[in-house]
Design an enzyme around this catalytic site. Sequence first.
Site, PDB file in Angstrom:
ATOM      1  N   PHE A 164       0.831  -1.199   0.000  1.00 40.71           N
ATOM      2  CA  PHE A 164       0.000   0.000   0.000  1.00 40.71           C
ATOM      3  C   PHE A 164       0.868   1.253   0.000  1.00 40.71           C
ATOM      4  O   PHE A 164       1.814   1.363   0.792  1.00 40.71           O
ATOM      5  CB  PHE A 164      -0.887   0.048   1.250  1.00 40.71           C
ATOM      6  CG  PHE A 164      -2.054  -0.891   1.241  1.00 40.71           C
ATOM      7  CD1 PHE A 164      -3.306  -0.466   0.831  1.00 40.71           C
ATOM      8  CD2 PHE A 164      -1.898  -2.204   1.647  1.00 40.71           C
ATOM      9  CE1 PHE A 164      -4.394  -1.334   0.826  1.00 40.71           C
ATOM     10  CE2 PHE A 164      -2.976  -3.089   1.644  1.00 40.71           C
ATOM     11  CZ  PHE A 164      -4.226  -2.654   1.230  1.00 40.71           C
ATOM     12  N   ASP A 165       0.534   2.190  -0.870  1.00 44.50           N
ATOM     13  CA  ASP A 165       1.053   3.541  -0.750  1.00 44.50           C
ATOM     14  C   ASP A 165       0.408   4.125   0.509  1.00 44.50           C
ATOM     15  O   ASP A 165      -0.612   3.606   0.983  1.00 44.50           O
ATOM     16  CB  ASP A 165       0.657   4.333  -2.000  1.00 44.50           C
ATOM     17  CG  ASP A 165       1.036   5.792  -1.914  1.00 44.50           C
ATOM     18  OD1 ASP A 165       2.187   6.088  -1.549  1.00 44.50           O
ATOM     19  OD2 ASP A 165       0.168   6.638  -2.190  1.00 44.50           O
ATOM     20  N   LEU A 166       0.957   5.198   1.051  1.00 44.98           N
ATOM     21  CA  LEU A 166       0.391   5.788   2.270  1.00 44.98           C
ATOM     22  C   LEU A 166      -0.453   7.026   1.957  1.00 44.98           C
ATOM     23  O   LEU A 166      -1.682   7.005   2.071  1.00 44.98           O
ATOM     24  CB  LEU A 166       1.514   6.137   3.251  1.00 44.98           C
ATOM     25  CG  LEU A 166       1.111   6.811   4.564  1.00 44.98           C
ATOM     26  CD1 LEU A 166       0.056   5.996   5.310  1.00 44.98           C
ATOM     27  CD2 LEU A 166       2.339   7.040   5.439  1.00 44.98           C
ATOM     28  N   ASP A 167       0.181   8.108   1.550  1.00 40.94           N
ATOM     29  CA  ASP A 167      -0.537   9.362   1.290  1.00 40.94           C
ATOM     30  C   ASP A 167      -1.493   9.208   0.112  1.00 40.94           C
ATOM     31  O   ASP A 167      -1.079   8.861  -0.995  1.00 40.94           O
ATOM     32  CB  ASP A 167       0.453  10.489   0.990  1.00 40.94           C
ATOM     33  CG  ASP A 167       1.349  10.807   2.172  1.00 40.94           C
ATOM     34  OD1 ASP A 167       0.919  10.589   3.312  1.00 40.94           O
ATOM     35  OD2 ASP A 167       2.484  11.281   1.946  1.00 40.94           O
ATOM     36  N   ILE A 204      -1.061  -1.065  -4.360  1.00 39.00           N
ATOM     37  CA  ILE A 204      -2.250  -0.227  -4.394  1.00 39.00           C
ATOM     38  C   ILE A 204      -1.822   1.213  -4.150  1.00 39.00           C
ATOM     39  O   ILE A 204      -1.176   1.513  -3.142  1.00 39.00           O
ATOM     40  CB  ILE A 204      -3.277  -0.677  -3.344  1.00 39.00           C
ATOM     41  CG1 ILE A 204      -3.755  -2.098  -3.680  1.00 39.00           C
ATOM     42  CG2 ILE A 204      -4.459   0.287  -3.282  1.00 39.00           C
ATOM     43  CD1 ILE A 204      -4.580  -2.749  -2.604  1.00 39.00           C
TER      44      ILE A 204
END
Length: 218
Positions: free
Chosen positions: A7-10, A165
């Site tokens: 997963f990307d964060l921002d 994602i």
Amino acid sequence: MAELILFDLDGTLTDSGPGIINCVKYAFEKLNFTDYDEETLRSFVGPPLSYRFQEVLQCSEEEALHAVALYRERYTDTGIWENSVYEGIPEVLTLLRCAGKKLAVATSKPQAMAERVLERFELSEYFDVICGSKADGKKAEKTEILREVLAASGFEDRKDQVLLIGDTKYDVLGAKAVGIDCVGVSYGYGTSEELEESGAVKVVNTAGELVYIALDEE
């Protein structure tokens, strides 16, 4: 079927846009730079800050790093918390863990800040690996971060079992560069058109849809 989901964060796990945008404006004010609009500010959510400052300010790498330092004057204690978890994300992570998936975070945000955010919002416990950039701006490219996560997770030779994602073209292009698929989320800071044109294998509009995509239950 994906066994490791990154997963990307921002813009993917949390809506960090308000804090990032406020801190970019703060840096611009300190630099007496006024030639920007809301779209320019939004474009800072996702890519490495130094690259984006260099593009917008048309400046050297050294000057861009100075702009990043100004940004962090406000971000470290204030902007970082102008942030919230997207609706449905905790439930998605819980279901994926229950399904036996390995989860990891791959973000261009500095590692220490990413860990602070995930801990504050009680998301750390879901992830086996959390990987971000270095505070000095090095190792900020998505490809470098993704390669590190793959190595740390033991999936370097099982890329067909990995899914990223993310919400911007930088996520999609980074995934393609290392040989993994990327699902785009349109609720973040990239558009559906941008994600599709960059090569996302699927674009979803809500966090809840991620469960079905990640579990191949469309």
